[in-house]
Design a protein around this motif. Sequence first.
Motif, PDB file in Angstrom:
ATOM      1  N   VAL A   6       0.773  -1.080   0.137  1.00  0.00           N
ATOM      2  CA  VAL A   6       0.127  -0.050  -0.108  1.00  0.00           C
ATOM      3  C   VAL A   6       0.820   1.242  -0.036  1.00  0.00           C
ATOM      4  O   VAL A   6       1.678   1.255   1.135  1.00  0.00           O
ATOM      5  N   GLU A   7       0.805   1.981  -0.956  1.00  0.00           N
ATOM      6  CA  GLU A   7       1.583   3.334  -1.252  1.00  0.00           C
ATOM      7  C   GLU A   7       0.963   4.334  -0.166  1.00  0.00           C
ATOM      8  O   GLU A   7      -0.268   4.330  -0.188  1.00  0.00           O
ATOM      9  N   GLY A   8       1.689   5.151   0.625  1.00  0.00           N
ATOM     10  CA  GLY A   8       1.357   6.044   1.558  1.00  0.00           C
ATOM     11  C   GLY A   8       1.540   5.571   3.029  1.00  0.00           C
ATOM     12  O   GLY A   8       0.952   6.327   3.645  1.00  0.00           O
ATOM     13  N   LEU A   9       1.887   4.575   3.250  1.00  0.00           N
ATOM     14  CA  LEU A   9       1.948   4.055   4.738  1.00  0.00           C
ATOM     15  C   LEU A   9       3.427   4.109   5.178  1.00  0.00           C
ATOM     16  O   LEU A   9       4.462   3.930   4.436  1.00  0.00           O
ATOM     17  N   GLU A  10       3.411   4.642   6.502  1.00  0.00           N
ATOM     18  CA  GLU A  10       4.942   4.641   7.178  1.00  0.00           C
ATOM     19  C   GLU A  10       5.365   3.419   7.574  1.00  0.00           C
ATOM     20  O   GLU A  10       4.507   2.550   8.137  1.00  0.00           O
ATOM     21  N   GLU A  11       6.582   3.262   7.548  1.00  0.00           N
ATOM     22  CA  GLU A  11       7.364   2.218   8.152  1.00  0.00           C
ATOM     23  C   GLU A  11       7.005   2.269   9.611  1.00  0.00           C
ATOM     24  O   GLU A  11       7.302   3.419  10.275  1.00  0.00           O
ATOM     25  N   LEU A  12       6.852   1.364  10.441  1.00  0.00           N
ATOM     26  CA  LEU A  12       6.532   1.197  11.633  1.00  0.00           C
ATOM     27  C   LEU A  12       7.800   0.488  12.257  1.00  0.00           C
ATOM     28  O   LEU A  12       8.734  -0.289  12.002  1.00  0.00           O
ATOM     29  N   PRO A  13       8.332   1.015  13.526  1.00  0.00           N
ATOM     30  CA  PRO A  13       9.235   0.369  14.571  1.00  0.00           C
ATOM     31  C   PRO A  13       8.804  -0.737  15.325  1.00  0.00           C
ATOM     32  O   PRO A  13       8.376  -0.871  16.268  1.00  0.00           O
ATOM     33  N   VAL A  14       8.505  -1.683  14.415  1.00  0.00           N
ATOM     34  CA  VAL A  14       8.035  -2.916  14.775  1.00  0.00           C
ATOM     35  C   VAL A  14       8.501  -3.566  15.990  1.00  0.00           C
ATOM     36  O   VAL A  14       7.911  -4.115  16.999  1.00  0.00           O
ATOM     37  N   GLU A  15       9.905  -3.699  15.888  1.00  0.00           N
ATOM     38  CA  GLU A  15      10.756  -4.469  17.040  1.00  0.00           C
ATOM     39  C   GLU A  15      10.230  -3.569  18.324  1.00  0.00           C
ATOM     40  O   GLU A  15       9.995  -4.283  19.386  1.00  0.00           O
ATOM     41  N   LEU A  16      10.246  -2.258  18.276  1.00  0.00           N
ATOM     42  CA  LEU A  16       9.897  -1.348  19.580  1.00  0.00           C
ATOM     43  C   LEU A  16       8.323  -1.780  20.024  1.00  0.00           C
ATOM     44  O   LEU A  16       8.246  -2.034  21.242  1.00  0.00           O
ATOM     45  N   ILE A  17       7.587  -1.863  19.216  1.00  0.00           N
ATOM     46  CA  ILE A  17       6.037  -2.189  19.348  1.00  0.00           C
ATOM     47  C   ILE A  17       5.921  -3.464  19.942  1.00  0.00           C
ATOM     48  O   ILE A  17       5.374  -3.431  20.983  1.00  0.00           O
ATOM     49  N   PHE A  70       2.601   4.960  19.449  1.00  0.00           N
ATOM     50  CA  PHE A  70       3.270   4.688  18.308  1.00  0.00           C
ATOM     51  C   PHE A  70       2.623   5.559  17.198  1.00  0.00           C
ATOM     52  O   PHE A  70       2.903   5.514  15.961  1.00  0.00           O
ATOM     53  N   LYS A  71       1.534   6.287  17.580  1.00  0.00           N
ATOM     54  CA  LYS A  71       0.593   7.045  16.491  1.00  0.00           C
ATOM     55  C   LYS A  71       0.026   6.062  15.531  1.00  0.00           C
ATOM     56  O   LYS A  71       0.143   6.874  14.442  1.00  0.00           O
ATOM     57  N   CYS A  72      -0.198   5.156  15.877  1.00  0.00           N
ATOM     58  CA  CYS A  72      -0.830   3.973  14.725  1.00  0.00           C
ATOM     59  C   CYS A  72      -2.492   3.864  15.614  1.00  0.00           C
ATOM     60  O   CYS A  72      -2.593   3.151  16.433  1.00  0.00           O
ATOM     61  N   PRO A  73      -3.506   4.514  14.858  1.00  0.00           N
ATOM     62  CA  PRO A  73      -4.824   4.452  15.415  1.00  0.00           C
ATOM     63  C   PRO A  73      -5.453   2.992  14.990  1.00  0.00           C
ATOM     64  O   PRO A  73      -4.716   2.333  13.890  1.00  0.00           O
ATOM     65  N   ARG A  93       8.419  -5.111  21.502  1.00  0.00           N
ATOM     66  CA  ARG A  93       8.804  -5.201  23.221  1.00  0.00           C
ATOM     67  C   ARG A  93       7.958  -4.184  24.031  1.00  0.00           C
ATOM     68  O   ARG A  93       7.708  -4.690  24.993  1.00  0.00           O
ATOM     69  N   ARG A  94       7.227  -3.217  23.524  1.00  0.00           N
ATOM     70  CA  ARG A  94       6.356  -2.482  24.485  1.00  0.00           C
ATOM     71  C   ARG A  94       5.131  -3.541  24.751  1.00  0.00           C
ATOM     72  O   ARG A  94       4.682  -3.250  26.047  1.00  0.00           O
ATOM     73  N   ILE A  95       4.709  -4.151  23.733  1.00  0.00           N
ATOM     74  CA  ILE A  95       3.532  -5.089  24.209  1.00  0.00           C
ATOM     75  C   ILE A  95       4.018  -5.940  25.190  1.00  0.00           C
ATOM     76  O   ILE A  95       3.237  -6.166  26.228  1.00  0.00           O
ATOM     77  N   ASN A  96       5.079  -6.400  25.069  1.00  0.00           N
ATOM     78  CA  ASN A  96       5.700  -7.387  25.974  1.00  0.00           C
ATOM     79  C   ASN A  96       5.777  -6.929  27.244  1.00  0.00           C
ATOM     80  O   ASN A  96       5.420  -7.483  28.425  1.00  0.00           O
ATOM     81  N   SER A  97       6.188  -5.707  27.374  1.00  0.00           N
ATOM     82  CA  SER A  97       6.376  -4.988  28.695  1.00  0.00           C
ATOM     83  C   SER A  97       4.954  -4.900  29.505  1.00  0.00           C
ATOM     84  O   SER A  97       4.578  -5.021  30.611  1.00  0.00           O
ATOM     85  N   THR A 137       4.017  -6.470   9.678  1.00  0.00           N
ATOM     86  CA  THR A 137       4.542  -6.305   8.403  1.00  0.00           C
ATOM     87  C   THR A 137       5.592  -5.019   8.866  1.00  0.00           C
ATOM     88  O   THR A 137       5.142  -4.287   9.797  1.00  0.00           O
ATOM     89  N   PRO A 138       6.467  -4.475   7.847  1.00  0.00           N
ATOM     90  CA  PRO A 138       6.971  -3.187   8.017  1.00  0.00           C
ATOM     91  C   PRO A 138       6.133  -2.114   8.366  1.00  0.00           C
ATOM     92  O   PRO A 138       6.333  -1.033   8.806  1.00  0.00           O
ATOM     93  N   PHE A 139       4.763  -2.324   7.469  1.00  0.00           N
ATOM     94  CA  PHE A 139       4.066  -1.082   7.613  1.00  0.00           C
ATOM     95  C   PHE A 139       2.742  -1.148   8.516  1.00  0.00           C
ATOM     96  O   PHE A 139       1.815  -0.351   8.464  1.00  0.00           O
ATOM     97  N   SER A 140       2.531  -2.444   9.076  1.00  0.00           N
ATOM     98  CA  SER A 140       1.295  -2.657   9.747  1.00  0.00           C
ATOM     99  C   SER A 140       1.613  -3.842  10.879  1.00  0.00           C
ATOM    100  O   SER A 140       2.323  -4.290  10.920  1.00  0.00           O
ATOM    101  N   VAL A 141       0.461  -3.757  11.754  1.00  0.00           N
ATOM    102  CA  VAL A 141       0.335  -4.497  13.272  1.00  0.00           C
ATOM    103  C   VAL A 141      -1.147  -4.881  12.922  1.00  0.00           C
ATOM    104  O   VAL A 141      -2.071  -4.240  13.254  1.00  0.00           O
TER     105      VAL A 141
END
Length: 119
Positions: free
Chosen positions: A30-41, A100-103, A43-47, A74-78
């Motif tokens: 999908v063109e127009g999606l930002e890459e997400l910090p998946v590993e950080l996300i 992470f500003k992902c609604p 880790r935060r869920i695990n925390s 994916t690099p662009f979605s959770v």
Amino acid sequence: MYELLFWRYKEGIYLNHHEVYENLEDEIPVEGLEELPVELILRRINSVFSDWERVDEISWKNNKGPGAFCVKTTPFSVKIECYGTLGTSMDQLVDVLDEFKCPLYDPQIPQRYDEMSEK
């Protein structure tokens, strides 16, 4: 199962949410999606869910009550697949992704909960 889906648009881009969801489900870029910090996300869920059992790299289950969930990225979605998960726990997941500003996009309704839909 109840699905929660998250992504972030690039600045100035706003697409048809259901089409974005369908493309992500079909693994179509999908063109127009930002890459997400998946590993950080992850880790935060695990925390936040540190008192839940980590079944594997992407799955958690609550040994003290109902619920389990699996986080597929994916690099662009959770996408979080919830199994018998209480609403309060799903709210916690939504809050983590909000950091992470992902609604949330709720494909069951279908509705995206972002600043544009609140206007």
